[in-house]
Design an enzyme around this catalytic site. Structure first.
Site, PDB file in Angstrom:
ATOM      1  N   ARG A  18       0.831  -1.207   0.215  1.00 10.00           N
ATOM      2  CA  ARG A  18      -0.057  -0.076  -0.141  1.00 10.00           C
ATOM      3  C   ARG A  18       0.867   1.207   0.025  1.00 10.00           C
ATOM      4  O   ARG A  18       0.388   2.392  -0.168  1.00 10.00           O
ATOM      5  CB  ARG A  18      -0.838  -0.156   0.942  1.00 10.00           C
ATOM      6  CG  ARG A  18      -2.245  -0.937   1.000  1.00 10.00           C
ATOM      7  CD  ARG A  18      -3.095  -0.978   2.134  1.00 10.00           C
ATOM      8  NE  ARG A  18      -2.607  -1.698   3.321  1.00 10.00           N
ATOM      9  CZ  ARG A  18      -3.212  -1.847   4.412  1.00 10.00           C
ATOM     10  NH1 ARG A  18      -4.382  -1.303   4.583  1.00 10.00           N
ATOM     11  NH2 ARG A  18      -2.763  -2.643   5.142  1.00 10.00           N
ATOM     12  N   GLY A  83       2.228 -15.442   8.718  1.00  9.45           N
ATOM     13  CA  GLY A  83       1.764 -14.937  10.052  1.00  9.45           C
ATOM     14  C   GLY A  83       2.604 -14.244  11.037  1.00  9.45           C
ATOM     15  O   GLY A  83       3.818 -14.479  11.042  1.00  9.45           O
ATOM     16  N   ASN A 173      -6.035  -3.259  20.840  1.00  6.34           N
ATOM     17  CA  ASN A 173      -4.473  -3.971  20.658  1.00  6.34           C
ATOM     18  C   ASN A 173      -3.514  -3.380  19.814  1.00  6.34           C
ATOM     19  O   ASN A 173      -3.828  -2.667  18.648  1.00  6.34           O
ATOM     20  CB  ASN A 173      -4.835  -5.445  20.046  1.00  6.34           C
ATOM     21  CG  ASN A 173      -3.281  -6.165  19.867  1.00  6.34           C
ATOM     22  OD1 ASN A 173      -2.488  -6.155  20.654  1.00  6.34           O
ATOM     23  ND2 ASN A 173      -3.348  -6.963  18.869  1.00  6.34           N
ATOM     24  N   ARG A 319      25.911  22.614   3.927  1.00  3.47           N
ATOM     25  CA  ARG A 319      26.105  21.149   3.404  1.00  3.47           C
ATOM     26  C   ARG A 319      26.908  20.234   4.117  1.00  3.47           C
ATOM     27  O   ARG A 319      27.568  20.872   5.166  1.00  3.47           O
ATOM     28  CB  ARG A 319      26.363  21.239   1.837  1.00  3.47           C
ATOM     29  CG  ARG A 319      25.364  21.955   0.942  1.00  3.47           C
ATOM     30  CD  ARG A 319      26.051  22.102  -0.237  1.00  3.47           C
ATOM     31  NE  ARG A 319      26.220  20.936  -0.925  1.00  3.47           N
ATOM     32  CZ  ARG A 319      26.953  20.953  -2.184  1.00  3.47           C
ATOM     33  NH1 ARG A 319      27.422  22.099  -2.471  1.00  3.47           N
ATOM     34  NH2 ARG A 319      27.538  19.515  -2.424  1.00  3.47           N
ATOM     35  N   TYR A 352      29.607  31.164  -2.279  1.00  2.00           N
ATOM     36  CA  TYR A 352      29.839  29.658  -2.248  1.00  2.00           C
ATOM     37  C   TYR A 352      31.148  29.418  -1.388  1.00  2.00           C
ATOM     38  O   TYR A 352      32.133  30.063  -2.128  1.00  2.00           O
ATOM     39  CB  TYR A 352      29.485  28.987  -3.257  1.00  2.00           C
ATOM     40  CG  TYR A 352      30.224  27.715  -3.418  1.00  2.00           C
ATOM     41  CD1 TYR A 352      29.304  26.648  -2.563  1.00  2.00           C
ATOM     42  CD2 TYR A 352      31.394  27.134  -3.846  1.00  2.00           C
ATOM     43  CE1 TYR A 352      29.738  25.482  -2.653  1.00  2.00           C
ATOM     44  CE2 TYR A 352      31.863  25.870  -3.788  1.00  2.00           C
ATOM     45  CZ  TYR A 352      30.808  25.101  -3.140  1.00  2.00           C
ATOM     46  OH  TYR A 352      31.187  23.528  -3.066  1.00  2.00           O
TER      47      TYR A 352
END
Length: 449
Positions: A18, A83, A173, A319, A352
């Protein structure tokens, strides 16, 4: 709980269809950390001495990730998805080792809190054979109900099997269980698969243990602890809950968040007291901030160390490898990567700095860049203490600028500059009177033609 040995089994074999993703579900991140890693960290914080991670057949990405966030974990493979009890038994070898406590957890519950795990272990220490972690839900539809009587847990009933009276129960639960090690293997082996799906359900051990006269109890935690993630909507919900918790913790520890809902932390963000964080700031993984810093709006950090009293942003990007010492400044539209800015140095704007060191008290003018990459390799720029680099300068690495040196604005510096030297790296200006008017006339005529 330090006197009791503990094994945590984390079930991480589900495919998570999903999620609509090629990435295994448990590796989707909350606060920059895979969900399963959050579970592992909670188990470790609750005193789990050993960790068993149950993965699906062929889950190589989970295996590789586990080596990073849980290097001491033993990995077990659930060959077929039969299971939850079958998944837990994939770690049979470790269960049989005789731990005092066995925790069975799920890799898609990233908000599980160590305190809830400790509470479950305490019930085991008091003599319980099985402890189920439950939560209260105003709208319990869809959850299994915990059926109690006289303080004992009798059964976990799936909603479809509940009577009308049982459907009104709001104690649900979570899926997490703590099992006394002395009984764990026998209880799990006693689980059958006589059900519609032919699967072995972990929840069945509640009635099995009760039928053997063993003590079975429930302990209560918040709904957040039980929140399992099955799709991207729930992933976003978990992220929102985690961020809310972290923002509150930051503010209670002395950090000012002007608009808390717009600030995002990572799982390992460290931020000192008296720091002020303006709106719309993102802390990626690996960021530390010292006390008394000021973080201006719209800044983004990852893998950076910001010292005490620093002034950062707005619109700054730090960074990985960026290290700013005390009272350093990185202003608006400044990007720093793998570079150290020493105490009191200023990189004010539009700049920079990569693969470099900027000495204490140095000033870097607007538009300056360190040209650190030639398309193949990175090179280092060293700027000395008290140096002044004029605006719009390009420092072509490898190069060093000496202590107290002065770089004229607009320079391209390709050779090292000694201490206290003045360097120009630009062509001499030439002015031709009247030539602009002549040039415009020529171009207008050419365009008309």
């Amino acid at each position: 709980m330090n006197s009791r040995s503990c094994l945590s089994i984390v079930l991480a074999a589900g495919e998570g269809t999903r999620m609509k993703s090629a990435l295994p579900k448990v590796l989707h991140k909350v606060a920059g950390l895979p969900m399963v890693a959050h579970v592992v960290r909670a188990a470790e914080a609750a005193g789990a001495g050993e960790l068993a991670l149950v993965i699906g057949h062929g889950a190589d990405e989970v295996r590789k990730a586990a080596e990073k966030f849980a290097p001491a974990a033993k990995l077990f493979v659930q060959e077929k998805r039969l299971g939850t009890a079958d998944a837990a038994l994939a770690a049979r070898e470790d269960i049989a080792a005789g731990y005092d406590d066995v925790l069975v957890m799920f890799g898609d519950t990233p908000l599980i809190d160590a305190g809830a795990l400790v509470a479950a272990r305490e019930k085991l220490a008091e003599g319980a054979a099985v402890v189920v972690l439950g939560f209260r839900a105003d709208e319990p539809t869809g959850y299994g109900r915990l059926i109690e009587k006289d303080g004992k847990l009798l059964a976990i009933r799936e909603e479809k099997d509940c009577s009308e009276e049982e459907r009104r129960i709001t104690f649900c639960n979570s899926g997490l269980m703590a099992i006394a090690g002395a009984h764990a293997l026998a209880l799990l082996d006693a689980v059958g698969n006589d059900n519609a799906k032919g699967e072995y359900y972990l929840t069945d051990i509640v009635e099995i243990a009760g039928g053997q006269g063993l003590s079975v109890v429930a302990t209560e935690a918040s709904f957040e602890n039980a929140l399992g993630i099955n799709n991207r909507v729930q992933l976003a919900e978990a992220e929102a809950i985690w961020q809310k918790r972290r923002r509150e913790a930051a503010m209670l520890s002395g950090v000012t968040l002007i608009a808390p809902e717009t600030v995002f932390f990572s799982f390992d963000t460290e931020i000192g007291p008296d720091t002020v964080v303006e709106p719309n700031v993102f802390f990626g993984p690996g960021v530390t901030v010292g006390a008394g810093a000021k973080i201006h709006a719209y800044s983004h950090f990852e893998g950076a160390n910001i010292g005490p009293g620093c002034d950062i942003g707005p619109f700054a990007r730090l960074r990985p490898g960026a290290a700013l010492k005390a009272r350093a400044k990185a202003g608006n539209f400044v990007e720093i990567k793998n570079a150290t800015v020493e105490e009191g140095a200023k990189v004010n704007h539009l700049t920079y700095i990569g693969d470099a060191r900027i000495g204490a008290g140095a000033n870097i003018g607007a538009g300056t860049i360190t040209c650190n990459y030639d398309g193949y390799s990175k090179f280092f720029t060293d700027i000395g203490e008290g140096a002044f680099v004029g605006s719009n300068s390009s420092l072509v690495a490898p190069v060093s600028i000496g202590t107290g040196a002065y770089i004229a604005s607009g320079s391209v510096i390709t050779e090292s500059v000694p201490d206290d030297a003045l360097a120009f790296g630009r062509a001499r200006q030439k002015t031709l009177p009247g030539k602009a008017k002549e040039l415009r006339a020529r171009r207008a005529a050419a365009k008309k033609a």
